[in-house]
Design a protein around this motif. Structure first.
Motif, PDB file in Angstrom:
ATOM      1  N   LEU A  89      38.239  22.044  38.086  1.00  0.00           N
ATOM      2  CA  LEU A  89      39.216  21.933  37.010  1.00  0.00           C
ATOM      3  C   LEU A  89      39.903  23.256  36.695  1.00  0.00           C
ATOM      4  O   LEU A  89      41.079  23.284  36.346  1.00  0.00           O
ATOM      5  CB  LEU A  89      38.540  21.404  35.740  1.00  0.00           C
ATOM      6  CG  LEU A  89      37.933  20.004  35.835  1.00  0.00           C
ATOM      7  CD1 LEU A  89      37.176  19.680  34.561  1.00  0.00           C
ATOM      8  CD2 LEU A  89      39.017  18.973  36.086  1.00  0.00           C
ATOM      9  N   LEU A  90      39.165  24.335  36.779  1.00  0.00           N
ATOM     10  CA  LEU A  90      39.672  25.659  36.417  1.00  0.00           C
ATOM     11  C   LEU A  90      39.575  26.592  37.618  1.00  0.00           C
ATOM     12  O   LEU A  90      38.786  26.380  38.519  1.00  0.00           O
ATOM     13  CB  LEU A  90      38.849  26.244  35.273  1.00  0.00           C
ATOM     14  CG  LEU A  90      38.745  25.423  34.001  1.00  0.00           C
ATOM     15  CD1 LEU A  90      37.722  26.039  33.079  1.00  0.00           C
ATOM     16  CD2 LEU A  90      40.092  25.319  33.310  1.00  0.00           C
ATOM     17  N   VAL A  91      40.345  27.642  37.568  1.00  0.00           N
ATOM     18  CA  VAL A  91      40.261  28.664  38.609  1.00  0.00           C
ATOM     19  C   VAL A  91      39.282  29.725  38.112  1.00  0.00           C
ATOM     20  O   VAL A  91      39.640  30.620  37.360  1.00  0.00           O
ATOM     21  CB  VAL A  91      41.647  29.293  38.884  1.00  0.00           C
ATOM     22  CG1 VAL A  91      41.545  30.349  39.954  1.00  0.00           C
ATOM     23  CG2 VAL A  91      42.639  28.227  39.258  1.00  0.00           C
ATOM     24  N   ILE A  92      38.016  29.593  38.541  1.00  0.00           N
ATOM     25  CA  ILE A  92      36.997  30.534  38.073  1.00  0.00           C
ATOM     26  C   ILE A  92      36.483  31.412  39.195  1.00  0.00           C
ATOM     27  O   ILE A  92      35.481  32.088  39.037  1.00  0.00           O
ATOM     28  CB  ILE A  92      35.822  29.810  37.386  1.00  0.00           C
ATOM     29  CG1 ILE A  92      35.186  28.786  38.322  1.00  0.00           C
ATOM     30  CG2 ILE A  92      36.234  29.191  36.096  1.00  0.00           C
ATOM     31  CD1 ILE A  92      33.940  28.159  37.767  1.00  0.00           C
ATOM     32  N   ASP A  93      37.164  31.425  40.329  1.00  0.00           N
ATOM     33  CA  ASP A  93      36.689  32.261  41.428  1.00  0.00           C
ATOM     34  C   ASP A  93      37.424  33.588  41.503  1.00  0.00           C
ATOM     35  O   ASP A  93      37.243  34.336  42.450  1.00  0.00           O
ATOM     36  CB  ASP A  93      36.782  31.511  42.755  1.00  0.00           C
ATOM     37  CG  ASP A  93      38.196  31.076  43.082  1.00  0.00           C
ATOM     38  OD1 ASP A  93      39.053  31.129  42.184  1.00  0.00           O
ATOM     39  OD2 ASP A  93      38.426  30.672  44.226  1.00  0.00           O
ATOM     40  N   GLU A  94      38.219  33.921  40.516  1.00  0.00           N
ATOM     41  CA  GLU A  94      38.889  35.211  40.470  1.00  0.00           C
ATOM     42  C   GLU A  94      37.898  36.282  40.009  1.00  0.00           C
ATOM     43  O   GLU A  94      36.922  36.000  39.325  1.00  0.00           O
ATOM     44  CB  GLU A  94      40.079  35.164  39.515  1.00  0.00           C
ATOM     45  CG  GLU A  94      41.158  34.199  39.936  1.00  0.00           C
ATOM     46  CD  GLU A  94      41.866  34.631  41.207  1.00  0.00           C
ATOM     47  OE1 GLU A  94      42.043  35.844  41.400  1.00  0.00           O
ATOM     48  OE2 GLU A  94      42.225  33.752  41.996  1.00  0.00           O
ATOM     49  N   THR A  95      38.181  37.510  40.353  1.00  0.00           N
ATOM     50  CA  THR A  95      37.285  38.623  40.017  1.00  0.00           C
ATOM     51  C   THR A  95      37.157  38.826  38.514  1.00  0.00           C
ATOM     52  O   THR A  95      36.087  39.154  38.015  1.00  0.00           O
ATOM     53  CB  THR A  95      37.805  39.911  40.675  1.00  0.00           C
ATOM     54  OG1 THR A  95      37.947  39.676  42.073  1.00  0.00           O
ATOM     55  CG2 THR A  95      36.856  41.061  40.463  1.00  0.00           C
ATOM     56  N   VAL A  96      38.221  38.588  37.790  1.00  0.00           N
ATOM     57  CA  VAL A  96      38.212  38.805  36.342  1.00  0.00           C
ATOM     58  C   VAL A  96      37.261  37.836  35.642  1.00  0.00           C
ATOM     59  O   VAL A  96      36.673  38.166  34.618  1.00  0.00           O
ATOM     60  CB  VAL A  96      39.648  38.636  35.790  1.00  0.00           C
ATOM     61  CG1 VAL A  96      39.691  38.840  34.295  1.00  0.00           C
ATOM     62  CG2 VAL A  96      40.593  39.579  36.486  1.00  0.00           C
ATOM     63  N   HIS A  97      37.071  36.673  36.211  1.00  0.00           N
ATOM     64  CA  HIS A  97      36.252  35.657  35.561  1.00  0.00           C
ATOM     65  C   HIS A  97      34.764  35.780  35.862  1.00  0.00           C
ATOM     66  O   HIS A  97      33.958  35.077  35.250  1.00  0.00           O
ATOM     67  CB  HIS A  97      36.715  34.264  35.996  1.00  0.00           C
ATOM     68  CG  HIS A  97      38.142  34.006  35.698  1.00  0.00           C
ATOM     69  ND1 HIS A  97      39.019  33.583  36.652  1.00  0.00           N
ATOM     70  CD2 HIS A  97      38.862  34.140  34.558  1.00  0.00           C
ATOM     71  CE1 HIS A  97      40.211  33.453  36.120  1.00  0.00           C
ATOM     72  NE2 HIS A  97      40.149  33.789  34.858  1.00  0.00           N
ATOM     73  N   GLN A  98      34.386  36.631  36.783  1.00  0.00           N
ATOM     74  CA  GLN A  98      32.998  36.662  37.243  1.00  0.00           C
ATOM     75  C   GLN A  98      32.022  37.167  36.179  1.00  0.00           C
ATOM     76  O   GLN A  98      30.951  36.594  36.009  1.00  0.00           O
ATOM     77  CB  GLN A  98      32.868  37.504  38.506  1.00  0.00           C
ATOM     78  CG  GLN A  98      33.708  37.032  39.658  1.00  0.00           C
ATOM     79  CD  GLN A  98      33.523  35.565  39.960  1.00  0.00           C
ATOM     80  OE1 GLN A  98      32.415  35.066  39.972  1.00  0.00           O
ATOM     81  NE2 GLN A  98      34.609  34.867  40.193  1.00  0.00           N
ATOM     82  N   LEU A 140      23.649  41.687  33.869  1.00  0.00           N
ATOM     83  CA  LEU A 140      24.250  40.758  34.826  1.00  0.00           C
ATOM     84  C   LEU A 140      25.774  40.800  34.773  1.00  0.00           C
ATOM     85  O   LEU A 140      26.433  40.677  35.812  1.00  0.00           O
ATOM     86  CB  LEU A 140      23.757  39.339  34.570  1.00  0.00           C
ATOM     87  CG  LEU A 140      22.321  39.057  34.962  1.00  0.00           C
ATOM     88  CD1 LEU A 140      21.954  37.622  34.636  1.00  0.00           C
ATOM     89  CD2 LEU A 140      22.091  39.328  36.421  1.00  0.00           C
ATOM     90  N   ALA A 141      26.333  40.973  33.593  1.00  0.00           N
ATOM     91  CA  ALA A 141      27.793  41.054  33.482  1.00  0.00           C
ATOM     92  C   ALA A 141      28.331  42.309  34.162  1.00  0.00           C
ATOM     93  O   ALA A 141      29.401  42.280  34.784  1.00  0.00           O
ATOM     94  CB  ALA A 141      28.213  41.023  32.014  1.00  0.00           C
ATOM     95  N   VAL A 142      27.598  43.404  34.081  1.00  0.00           N
ATOM     96  CA  VAL A 142      28.040  44.645  34.722  1.00  0.00           C
ATOM     97  C   VAL A 142      27.868  44.564  36.240  1.00  0.00           C
ATOM     98  O   VAL A 142      28.730  44.995  37.003  1.00  0.00           O
ATOM     99  CB  VAL A 142      27.256  45.855  34.138  1.00  0.00           C
ATOM    100  CG1 VAL A 142      27.494  47.108  34.943  1.00  0.00           C
ATOM    101  CG2 VAL A 142      27.647  46.075  32.689  1.00  0.00           C
ATOM    102  N   ILE A 143      26.774  43.995  36.681  1.00  0.00           N
ATOM    103  CA  ILE A 143      26.493  43.907  38.114  1.00  0.00           C
ATOM    104  C   ILE A 143      27.312  42.809  38.795  1.00  0.00           C
ATOM    105  O   ILE A 143      27.517  42.845  40.008  1.00  0.00           O
ATOM    106  CB  ILE A 143      24.979  43.658  38.329  1.00  0.00           C
ATOM    107  CG1 ILE A 143      24.173  44.843  37.845  1.00  0.00           C
ATOM    108  CG2 ILE A 143      24.647  43.388  39.770  1.00  0.00           C
ATOM    109  CD1 ILE A 143      22.684  44.613  37.885  1.00  0.00           C
ATOM    110  N   ALA A 144      27.815  41.853  38.034  1.00  0.00           N
ATOM    111  CA  ALA A 144      28.421  40.643  38.603  1.00  0.00           C
ATOM    112  C   ALA A 144      29.583  40.936  39.554  1.00  0.00           C
ATOM    113  O   ALA A 144      29.626  40.392  40.665  1.00  0.00           O
ATOM    114  CB  ALA A 144      28.886  39.721  37.480  1.00  0.00           C
ATOM    115  N   ILE A 145      30.515  41.762  39.164  1.00  0.00           N
ATOM    116  CA  ILE A 145      31.711  41.966  39.995  1.00  0.00           C
ATOM    117  C   ILE A 145      31.379  42.635  41.329  1.00  0.00           C
ATOM    118  O   ILE A 145      31.794  42.127  42.383  1.00  0.00           O
ATOM    119  CB  ILE A 145      32.793  42.729  39.205  1.00  0.00           C
ATOM    120  CG1 ILE A 145      33.292  41.834  38.054  1.00  0.00           C
ATOM    121  CG2 ILE A 145      33.948  43.147  40.098  1.00  0.00           C
ATOM    122  CD1 ILE A 145      34.246  42.494  37.123  1.00  0.00           C
ATOM    123  N   PRO A 146      30.612  43.747  41.364  1.00  0.00           N
ATOM    124  CA  PRO A 146      30.269  44.296  42.688  1.00  0.00           C
ATOM    125  C   PRO A 146      29.397  43.357  43.515  1.00  0.00           C
ATOM    126  O   PRO A 146      29.552  43.284  44.735  1.00  0.00           O
ATOM    127  CB  PRO A 146      29.528  45.601  42.383  1.00  0.00           C
ATOM    128  CG  PRO A 146      29.583  45.811  40.948  1.00  0.00           C
ATOM    129  CD  PRO A 146      30.168  44.622  40.299  1.00  0.00           C
TER     130      PRO A 146
END
Length: 178
Positions: A89-98, A140-146
């Protein structure tokens, strides 16, 4: 091939998480890298291989946690199907959303594990520490993007290797020369 690569990655992350991260002091937190991998799998994989991996990782976590048998596989499968539905339904695979996705998913999963444990064993004293939950959520929020960039790199390399071995891949270049 892709499933086996991520199965090995998940087993390695769970081993690191249960051996090395448990030796860290409690004020540093204990990041759940396998959880980030399950969120990545829920976003990127198809339903059948992703659900199979989520179930297997839930069983592995269940063995190491030893709380209630079947609790982690059920929670991880529910999270997988919830994120699969949201990703359609949503675009949640972008880096900003991780980072927000990992944080919200971790809070949802931790609270549901606590609620199910409280329902299954009402006489046992369960401890809910907001400090620990918020600390692990922030980690987890800090580690999520890398971490997601690393997993996406492995995913793309494995998919590229599969396409090279395929006989049905499109041929590059001009086959009809004048």
């Amino acid at each position: 091939m892709l499933i086996f690569i991520f199965l090995f990655l998940g087993a390695t992350l769970l081993t690191i998480q249960t051996t090395i991260f448990t030796m860290l002091p409690s004020w540093m937190g204990n990041p759940d890298l396998l959880f980030l991998l399950i969120v990545f799998i829920a976003i990127r994989f198809d339903i059948f291989p992703g659900a199979l991996l989520a179930l297997f990782f839930g069983l592995m976590t269940d063995i190491f946690a030893g709380v209630f048998l079947g609790l982690y596989p059920v929670i991880y499968l529910l999270l997988f199907f919830l994120l699969q539905g949201l990703s359609r339904l949503l675009v949640i695979d972008e880096t900003v959303h991780q980072a927000p996705l990992a944080a919200a998913s971790y809070l949802l999963t931790s609270s549901s594990i606590f609620i199910f444990a409280a329902i299954l064993a009402p006489d046992s004293p369960l401890v809910w520490s907001w400090r620990d939950i918020i600390l692990e959520t922030l980690i987890l929020a800090v580690i999520a993007i890398p971490f997601y960039h690393f997993c996406a790199l492995i995913y793309d390399l494995a998919r590229q290797d599969i396409r090279k071995q395929s006989f049905l891949r499109p041929k590059s270049g001009n086959r009809f020369r004048v």
